[in-house]
Design an enzyme around this catalytic site. Structure first.
Site, PDB file in Angstrom:
ATOM      1  CD  GLU A 159      -2.685  -0.516   2.136  1.00 28.70           C
ATOM      2  OE1 GLU A 159      -2.766  -0.017   3.128  1.00 28.70           O
ATOM      3  OE2 GLU A 159      -4.181  -1.924   2.034  1.00 28.70           O
ATOM      4  CD  GLU A 335      -3.571  -6.406   3.669  1.00 26.64           C
ATOM      5  OE1 GLU A 335      -4.541  -5.438   4.395  1.00 26.64           O
ATOM      6  OE2 GLU A 335      -2.635  -5.869   3.982  1.00 26.64           O
TER       7      GLU A 335
END
Ligand code: GCO
Length: 430
Positions: A159, A335
């Site tokens: 991220e 995720e």
């Protein structure tokens, strides 16, 4: 079509959030170890789930769940606690963890950077200075040399949107800086570090690698499935200022070798060539759709997690589809999960029916993507166990396994058993 036969059913974690042992065996502090008052209730990363000492028990639990894969991150602070110094003891922890996983038949999926920059690197300027590219590559080299005999799947970063925007622009994540005027430099350094790492891994890995990156991928769900609204959702996801600030800002340079508007003049043609070194898959971290963050779109509190995040499984289908249609690479869900206030009940079990429903809802949507021919190669539930949720501390519980932080007792939640059943039937049960 269904999920492929070798689909990677797994779960995820990150080093800082579960390992603990924050100053053992030569590890240096990370920017999260010194976050102090920024963490809710003055909680710390010092012990976390004590996974560093309990990894064998944890891998045994993963085996009980029938996981085929496990996504974890390597701590830069364990491997390079000082400039120019590789710490073999730090690498040993990961060698042992990987051996244990392999013996349990679980494929290791390794993230190289999940936000825990060593304090010494941050002191030299962190992502603001191009020096960090060399430090990162030196660290990556040490890890890949040590572990690539047993690791096939690599993710260069987790991220980037979050660790750059939250950490260096909004100042809400470590190292809590406001560098509004230089953050394009941060992005450039991160992108170059990614591209060079891809080239390096490709060159030195002992086993032919599958290389990707885990994105905070969030896109818009169309208001209905007419062509016009699908197109509108796509544009918002990549071409609106929001989409450009999250999805295309990083992915267009990485996969298409193109600079989005915001980075024009910052990335040269030569930079873009490095940044777009070919990768093998795109990791998408998906929690909630982009839509409700901006306009009131009528989600009730029953359809929210304990952190207030909207629950709408369609966002997994649409993100997989949007990403595939734009980037044409296999998709791994790196995720997806939810926070809940779970507790062990009087019967010794954790009754988290809401999470079991969440998993069903999201996986049904992922199955739709697979059915439509989108190459989805895996799903990693976040998280394998309850852990420290960065600044929010230990209160939000995301795990398939409950952790009693006083005793460190592990209890597989009912949702964990539920997920195990789905894995056993390769998703037929959905
Ligand atoms: C992230 C990180 C994880 C989080 C999880 C829940 O997306 O923020 O990858 O470390 O814990 O996403 O917020």
């Amino acid at each position: 079509m269904n999920f492929s036969k070798d689909f990677l059913w797994g779960s995820a974690s990150s080093a800082a959030q579960i390992e603990g042992a924050w100053n053992e065996d030569g590890k240096c502090p990370s920017i999260w170890d010194v976050a102090g008052k920024h963490i809710k209730n003055n909680e710390t990363f010092e012990v976390a789930c004590d996974h560093y000492h309990r990894y064998k028990e944890d891998v045994a639990l993963m085996k009980e769940l029938g996981l085929k894969s496990y996504r974890f991150s390597v701590s830069w602070c364990r491997v390079m606690p000082e400039k120019g110094k590789v710490n073999q003891k730090g690498l040993d922890f990961y060698r042992n963890l990987i051996r244990e996983l392999k013996e349990a038949g679980i494929e290791p999926l390794v993230t190289l950077y999940h936000w825990d920059t060593p304090v010494w690197v941050e002191k030299e300027g962190g992502w603001k200075t191009s020096k960090i590219i060399d430090y990162y590559l030196e660290y990556v080299k040490a890890v890949v040399e040590a572990l690539s005999g047993d690791v096939k799947y690599w993710m260069t970063f987790n991220e980037p949107q979050v660790f750059i925007m939250c950490a260096y622009v909004m100042g809400s994540f470590a190292p809590f800086k406001h560098r509004i005027f230089t953050f394009k430099k941060h992005i450039k350094n991160m992108l170059l570090a990614h591209g060079k790492a891809v080239q390096l891994i490709r060159r030195i890995a002992k086993v032919a690698p599958q290389i990707g990156i885990a994105m905070a991928a969030t896109t818009y769900i169309p208001s209905d499935e007419t062509e016009a609204n699908i197109e509108l959702a796509r544009q918002r996801s990549f071409e609106s200022s929001v989409g450009q600030g999250s999805n295309s800002l990083y992915m267009d340079p990485i996969v298409l070798g193109k600079a989005p508007k915001m980075m024009k003049g910052v990335l040269s043609a030569e930079d873009l060539k490095i940044i777009s070194a070919p990768i093998d898959f795109v990791g998408i971290n998906v929690y909630q759709p982009s839509n409700p963050m901006f306009k009131d779109s009528g989600y009730t509190c029953e359809k929210k997690t304990s952190m207030g995040w909207v629950i709408d499984g369609r966002c997994l289908y649409w993100t997989a589809r949007h990403y595939y249609e734009r980037y044409h690479l296999p998709i791994m869900v790196t995720e997806n999960g939810m926070a809940n206030s779970d507790a062990v009940g009087a019967d010794g079990k954790v009754h988290d029916a809401k999470r079991a429903d969440f998993i069903d809802e999201f996986l049904t949507n992922l199955k739709r993507a697979a059915d439509e021919g989108i190459p989805v190669i895996g799903y990693q539930y976040w998280s394998i166990m309850d852990n420290i949720e960065w600044c929010a501390g230990y209160t939000p519980r995301f795990g398939l396994i409950h952790i009693d932080y006083t005793t460190q007792k592990r209890t597989i939640k009912q949702s964990g058993y539920h997920y195990a059943e789905i894995i056993k039937t390769n998703g037929e049960k959905l």
